[in-house]
Design an enzyme around this catalytic site. Structure first.
Site, short mmCIF file in Angstrom:
data_model
loop_
_atom_site.label_atom_id
_atom_site.label_comp_id
_atom_site.label_asym_id
_atom_site.label_seq_id
_atom_site.Cartn_x
_atom_site.Cartn_y
_atom_site.Cartn_z
N ASP A 116 -6.59 3.76 -4.92
CA ASP A 116 -7.28 3.71 -3.67
C ASP A 116 -7.88 4.88 -3.02
O ASP A 116 -8.02 5.95 -4.18
CB ASP A 116 -6.36 3.87 -2.14
CG ASP A 116 -7.46 2.57 -1.04
OD1 ASP A 116 -7.50 1.60 -1.15
OD2 ASP A 116 -7.23 3.75 -0.12
N LYS A 165 1.01 -1.28 -0.18
CA LYS A 165 -0.33 0.10 0.26
C LYS A 165 0.96 1.43 0.26
O LYS A 165 1.95 1.69 0.54
CB LYS A 165 -0.99 0.20 1.06
CG LYS A 165 -2.14 0.90 1.19
CD LYS A 165 -3.11 -0.09 0.27
CE LYS A 165 -4.44 0.59 -0.44
NZ LYS A 165 -5.42 0.61 -0.77
#
Ligand code: NDP
Ligand code: 2IT
Length: 451
Positions: free
Chosen positions: A166, A126
């Site tokens: 995201d 991430k």
């Protein structure tokens, strides 16, 4: 002291403000996998937990860019390359002022197990920045993305690490990031997913997370002998990529979606929300949901200031199925109580970790079907992997093919999660099922690959 408590104790050092979300995610995983650890000592012998909760590496860098007034702006950029036992690091980038290393560690840990559940060859990662895209011009977004990629490109590649979107990162941002990557490396390759379709993206990537969450729910309701979603009242939170496409699929199958929300307030429209208008407000104009009631004055706008104490207006609305699709910890114990009182039958996490641990406990105690994020929202990353596959083979798949494979993937995950829960004596607990199934595959790969 139970085995789970003993294991959690080893990681007490993460129980601090900076790592609060990471600790919350980790604690859930450890509680869930206790039956697996008890059934086979190899996971303890090979110190899998200790090895899994520490990322392979955390890259932190400075992002310097010029705003439209030629003023120098400085942000922090990160990439947490967590685990690549199953494939290249894979996971989204979040641009939001709340981004910290701790937030990205929580999201990265979730991503490892989610990606494992898809059955596809992808590891977990991430990244992101504390950059706030709100109120920025298109040029400022472009300049920030270029500056971010100036540093990030050193660490990524189609067989190394493949970022995607995201919160705050959609097709526009991925386009600018891709453009800069291509410029620096002179290489046209699938190093990012979520690209616009006309230059290498996959059909249905924008829809995939929301649609996938609905496909998952359909399978779960069928397996749990509950009424299907068509004709039922559903509530959705969020008004971004995941929420809008969850609404789209729910409307497609005949459900009535009566809500959505953004960071400033909630819309309640008892006749069913007007999706075309929502897309215009949130995707095109990037405006506040307040705009909705200017067109539909029968709709109700509830600003955050009027939310119930400790809760959120969305979950106060009676529904058959709830879909939290905005952000972490947006469905609290107060909200769970309201959902239960109003007879809600299922909760599906479209966002990452949107429900607090207390809320999950309460919902499960009251036999509400609960679909955890790492299983229910895996459709996004699954289609990202389909994009990697298409890029690597220089092909394009049809919409029908992607949709069919997405549906298959979500049904497979749902069944596997349910079956795993049953095998480990926690039938009906999809949280435990998802954590055990996701963890086992990564752990077995780590053992097979040596230390
Ligand atoms: P977007 O940026 O497209 O949308 C986020 C939405 O959530 C916006 O409506 C935003 O409101 C709202 N929101 C953000 N922060 C808050 C907050 N603190 N309180 C209330 N509302 C908030 O992001 P996505 O739709 O892509 O992501 C939503 C969730 O889904 C995240 O948890 C993400 O990690 C997860 N997810 C995303 C995937 C994807 O493919 N994009 C895949 C799997 C999970 P506003 O417009 O006011 O900012
Ligand atoms: O949380 C997630 O799964 C995502 N943001 C999507 C990740 C991806 O690589 O598509």
């Amino acid at each position: 002291m139970t085995l789970a408590e003993k294991e959690i104790k080893k990681f007490e050092n993460h129980n601090c403000a900076e790592d609060a979300l990471f600790y919350q995610a980790m604690e859930e995983v450890i509680y869930s996998i206790a039956p697996l650890l008890e059934s086979d000592e190899k996971y303890t012998k090979y110190a899998i937990l200790e090895r899994l909760v520490i990322p392979d590496r955390i890259i932190k860098f400075k992002v310097t860019w010029l705003d439209d007034n030629n003023k120098i702006q400085v942000n922090s950029g990160y990439r947490v390359q967590f685990n690549n036992a199953l494939g290249p690091y894979k996971g989204g980038l979040r641009f939001h002022p709340t981004v910290t290393e701790g937030v990205l560690k929580f999201l990265g840990l979730e991503q490892i197990l989610k990606n494992s559940l898809t059955g596809l060859p992808i590891g977990g990662a991430k990244g992101g920045s504390d950059f706030d895209p709100k109120g920025k011009s298109d040029f400022e977004i472009m300049k920030f993305c270029s500056a971010f990629m100036t540093e990030l490109h050193k660490y990524i590649g189609p067989r190394i690490d493949v970022p995607a979107g995201d919160i705050g990162v959609g097709g526009r941002e991925i386009g600018y990031l891709f453009g800069e990557y291509k410029k620096i490396t002179s290489s046209y390759e699938g190093t990012l997913t979520g690209k616009p379709y006309f230059f290498g993206g996959s059909l249905m990537r924008p829809e995939a997370t929301g649609y996938g969450a609905v496909y998952f729910t359909q399978t779960m309701l069928e397996m749990e002998n509950k009424e299907p979603l068509d004709g039922q009242i559903c509530t959705v939170s969020g008004a971004g990529n995941v929420a809008l496409h969850a609404i789209e699929k729910l409307q497609d199958i005949g459900a009535v979606v009566v809500s959505c929300s953004d960071s400033r307030g909630t819309i309640y429209d008892a006749r069913g929300v007007d999706l075309a208008l929502l897309k215009d407000i949130k995707l095109k104009r990037r405006a506040s949901l307040e705009e909705y009631c200017k067109v539909h004055n029968e709709g109700k706008y509830i600003p955050v200031a009027e939310y119930p104490e400790g809760g959120h207006a969305v979950w106060d609305i009676p529904c058959y199925a709830a879909f939290p699709c905005a952000t972490q910890n947006e469905l609290t114990e107060v909200d769970a109580k309201a959902l239960i009182t109003n007879g809600c039958v299922s909760v599906t996490e479209g966002a990452n970790m949107p429900s607090t641990p207390d809320a999950i406990d309460l919902l499960q105690t009251h036999k509400v079907c609960f679909a955890p994020a790492k299983a229910a929202n895996a459709g996004g990353v699954a289609v990202s992997e389909f994009e990697m596959s298409q890029n690597a083979s220089m092909t394009k798949w049809s919409y029908a093919k992607v949709d069919e494979k997405l549906k298959e993937t979500m049904q497979m995950i749902c069944k596997r999660v349910a079956l795993t829960a049953k095998d480990y004596g926690v039938e009906g607990n999809y949280v435990h099922g998802a954590n055990i199934a996701g963890f086992k595959k990564v752990a077995d790969a780590m053992i097979a690959e040596g230390i």
